[in-house]
Design an enzyme around this catalytic site. Structure first.
Site, PDB file in Angstrom:
ATOM      1  N   SER A  56       0.812  -1.220   0.000  1.00  0.00           N
ATOM      2  CA  SER A  56       0.000   0.000   0.000  1.00  0.00           C
ATOM      3  C   SER A  56       0.846   1.271   0.000  1.00  0.00           C
ATOM      4  CB  SER A  56      -0.895   0.002   1.247  1.00  0.00           C
ATOM      5  OG  SER A  56      -0.092  -0.197   2.394  1.00  0.00           O
ATOM      6  N   THR A 159      -1.120   3.584   4.980  1.00  0.00           N
ATOM      7  CA  THR A 159      -0.149   4.660   4.763  1.00  0.00           C
ATOM      8  C   THR A 159       0.962   4.512   5.768  1.00  0.00           C
ATOM      9  OG1 THR A 159      -1.878   6.198   4.085  1.00  0.00           O
ATOM     10  CG2 THR A 159       0.116   7.181   4.988  1.00  0.00           C
ATOM     11  N   THR A 177       1.889   6.986   0.641  1.00  0.00           N
ATOM     12  CA  THR A 177       0.937   5.905   0.359  1.00  0.00           C
ATOM     13  C   THR A 177       0.644   5.804  -1.129  1.00  0.00           C
ATOM     14  OG1 THR A 177      -1.276   5.049   0.940  1.00  0.00           O
ATOM     15  CG2 THR A 177      -1.103   7.411   0.610  1.00  0.00           C
ATOM     16  N   ARG A 187      -7.539  10.654  -8.109  1.00  0.00           N
ATOM     17  CA  ARG A 187      -7.961  10.733  -6.705  1.00  0.00           C
ATOM     18  C   ARG A 187      -6.730  11.005  -5.819  1.00  0.00           C
ATOM     19  NH1 ARG A 187      -6.706   7.879  -1.602  1.00  0.00           N
ATOM     20  NH2 ARG A 187      -8.559   7.987  -0.308  1.00  0.00           N
ATOM     21  N   VAL A 188      -6.889  11.961  -4.926  1.00  0.00           N
ATOM     22  CA  VAL A 188      -5.866  12.246  -3.923  1.00  0.00           C
ATOM     23  C   VAL A 188      -6.513  12.039  -2.562  1.00  0.00           C
ATOM     24  CG1 VAL A 188      -4.445  14.072  -2.924  1.00  0.00           C
ATOM     25  CG2 VAL A 188      -4.599  13.847  -5.401  1.00  0.00           C
ATOM     26  N   GLY A 189      -5.833  11.355  -1.677  1.00  0.00           N
ATOM     27  CA  GLY A 189      -6.391  11.092  -0.354  1.00  0.00           C
ATOM     28  C   GLY A 189      -5.941  12.113   0.672  1.00  0.00           C
ATOM     29  N   ASP A 190      -6.045  11.722   1.928  1.00  0.00           N
ATOM     30  CA  ASP A 190      -5.685  12.625   3.018  1.00  0.00           C
ATOM     31  C   ASP A 190      -4.168  12.759   3.207  1.00  0.00           C
ATOM     32  OD1 ASP A 190      -5.699   9.860   3.760  1.00  0.00           O
ATOM     33  OD2 ASP A 190      -5.428  10.453   5.846  1.00  0.00           O
ATOM     34  N   THR A 210      -4.012   7.225   9.180  1.00  0.00           N
ATOM     35  CA  THR A 210      -4.114   6.192   8.158  1.00  0.00           C
ATOM     36  C   THR A 210      -5.528   5.632   8.204  1.00  0.00           C
ATOM     37  OG1 THR A 210      -3.212   4.105   7.327  1.00  0.00           O
ATOM     38  CG2 THR A 210      -3.166   4.419   9.711  1.00  0.00           C
ATOM     39  N   GLY A 211      -5.964   5.105   7.069  1.00  0.00           N
ATOM     40  CA  GLY A 211      -7.332   4.616   6.971  1.00  0.00           C
ATOM     41  C   GLY A 211      -8.002   5.253   5.759  1.00  0.00           C
ATOM     42  N   GLY A 213      -9.060   7.736   3.573  1.00  0.00           N
ATOM     43  CA  GLY A 213      -8.665   9.142   3.539  1.00  0.00           C
ATOM     44  C   GLY A 213      -9.829  10.097   3.486  1.00  0.00           C
TER      45      GLY A 213
HETATM   46  N1  ASP Z   1      -5.285   7.299   4.005  1.00  0.00           N
HETATM   47  C1  ASP Z   1      -4.872   6.621   2.799  1.00  0.00           C
HETATM   48  C2  ASP Z   1      -5.701   7.119   1.652  1.00  0.00           C
HETATM   49  O1  ASP Z   1      -6.906   7.236   1.794  1.00  0.00           O
HETATM   50  C3  ASP Z   1      -4.951   5.154   2.862  1.00  0.00           C
HETATM   51  C4  ASP Z   1      -4.661   4.526   4.203  1.00  0.00           C
HETATM   52  O2  ASP Z   1      -3.913   5.071   4.990  1.00  0.00           O
HETATM   53  O3  ASP Z   1      -5.206   3.462   4.510  1.00  0.00           O
HETATM   54  O4  ASP Z   1      -5.168   7.337   0.605  1.00  0.00           O
END
Ligand code: ASP
Length: 300
Positions: A56, A159, A177, A187-190, A210-211, A213
């Site tokens: 990941s 992440t 990540t 797509r851009v996450g957190d 993490t999780g 985003g």
């Molecule tokens: N937070 C990350 C994202 O959404 C993924 C993760 O940390 O599980 O891109």
């Protein structure tokens, strides 16, 4: 086994997930060799980005819906409050080093997509083809199911968020990540969003996430954790309270799937997750272990 601390020996490095332990140890070695906090963040996270067993982050990461790995990363320096970040960048490793180059060589905080890639190529990075055989096979299977982009299997993301407190009392942090597996291209996450996936305030502490985003960036999660520490909360309570706040606004019955970790200026650390036992790695001289955070129950 401790899940949070009163005060660790410094330097202290804390990061997400069991794979964070190798990154922490590299970060601590880097500091012990007399290098800077930012060097420690970059060297530590680079270990994870090149570890093909991490599905990941970086080279071993999961691709987007079109089968292309697109990386998000950021870095933040406590003493200067400078930061740099890249979103949806393709073919460049390590993304954390690129985020640092954005911070140090441009007038900007964030570069995305093709602009970030071209900036990398103009600044000494080379194009690196990525996608392991295993990730390609999994993506082909996913594609054969005709699932909508972003509708990846649960837990197909993670992440590395790594925060560090130096022996001199200064803080820094970084994140990297490949984001949610099979996400929509673009797509851009957190993780690369300052205040969402990472936040550092040199007067207070640092936090990372993490999780899913989308469930962090809607709430500026890491910023909230740091602000709660500023108001006096222990890092673990700041993480837990941020999750409770998000749980109150999150639609009942949908999976939140978020986790935070934090350290404060006094060398205390903590973490909390919306699910059971979020594993996070803690390293300081004489100690390096993966600990398990408490779960924050959703009482809604
Ligand atoms: N937070 C990350 C994202 O959404 C993924 C993760 O940390 O599980 O891109």
């Amino acid at each position: 086994m401790p899940t949070s601390s009163t005060a660790a020996t410094l330097p202290l490095v804390v990061s997400t997930w069991p794979f964070g332990k190798d990154a922490n140890e590299k970060a601590l070695q880097t500091l012990t060799a007399g290098r800077s906090l930012l060097d420690a963040v970059v060297e530590g996270i680079t270990v994870t980005e090149y570890d093909l067993s991490v599905p990941s982050v970086g080279a071993g990461g999961a691709p987007n819906a079109e089968g292309v790995i697109s990386l998000d990363a950021c870095i933040m320096d406590g003493p200067t409050h400078h930061c740099g970040s890249v979103g949806a960048v393709e073919g460049i490793l390590p993304a954390i080093r690129l985020a640092r180059a954005v911070m140090e060589k441009t007038q900007h905080v964030m570069l995305v997509g093709d602009g970030a890639r071209r900036f990398a190529l103009a600044n000494g990075f080379s194009h690196t083809p990525m996608l392991t055989d295993g990730q390609r096979e999994a993506w082909l299977k996913w594609k054969a199911q005709n699932a909508p982009a972003g509708a990846a299997p649960p837990d197909s993301h993670d992440t590395i968020a790594l925060v560090v407190l130096g022996a001199d009392g200064n803080l820094a942090g970084g994140c990297s990540t490949s984001g949610r597996a099979y996400k929509l291209p673009g797509r851009v996450g957190d993780s690369p969003i300052i205040g969402s996936g990472l936040y550092v305030d040199n007067d207070v502490g640092a936090a990372g996430a993490t999780g899913v985003g989308e469930n962090v960036m809607r709430f500026c999660g890491s910023f909230q954790v740091v602000e709660l520490m500023r108001a006096g909360a222990h890092p673990q309570e700041a993480c837990a309270e941020t999750i409770r706040r998000i749980q109150r606004k999150h639609a009942p019955g949908t999976r939140l799937d978020i986790n935070f970790l934090a350290i404060d200026k006094r060398g205390r650390f903590g973490a909390a997750g919306s699910g059971a036992g979020f594993p996070f790695a803690v390293t300081y001289p004489g100690f390096s272990q993966v600990l398990s955070s408490a779960q924050v129950p959703d009482t809604k």
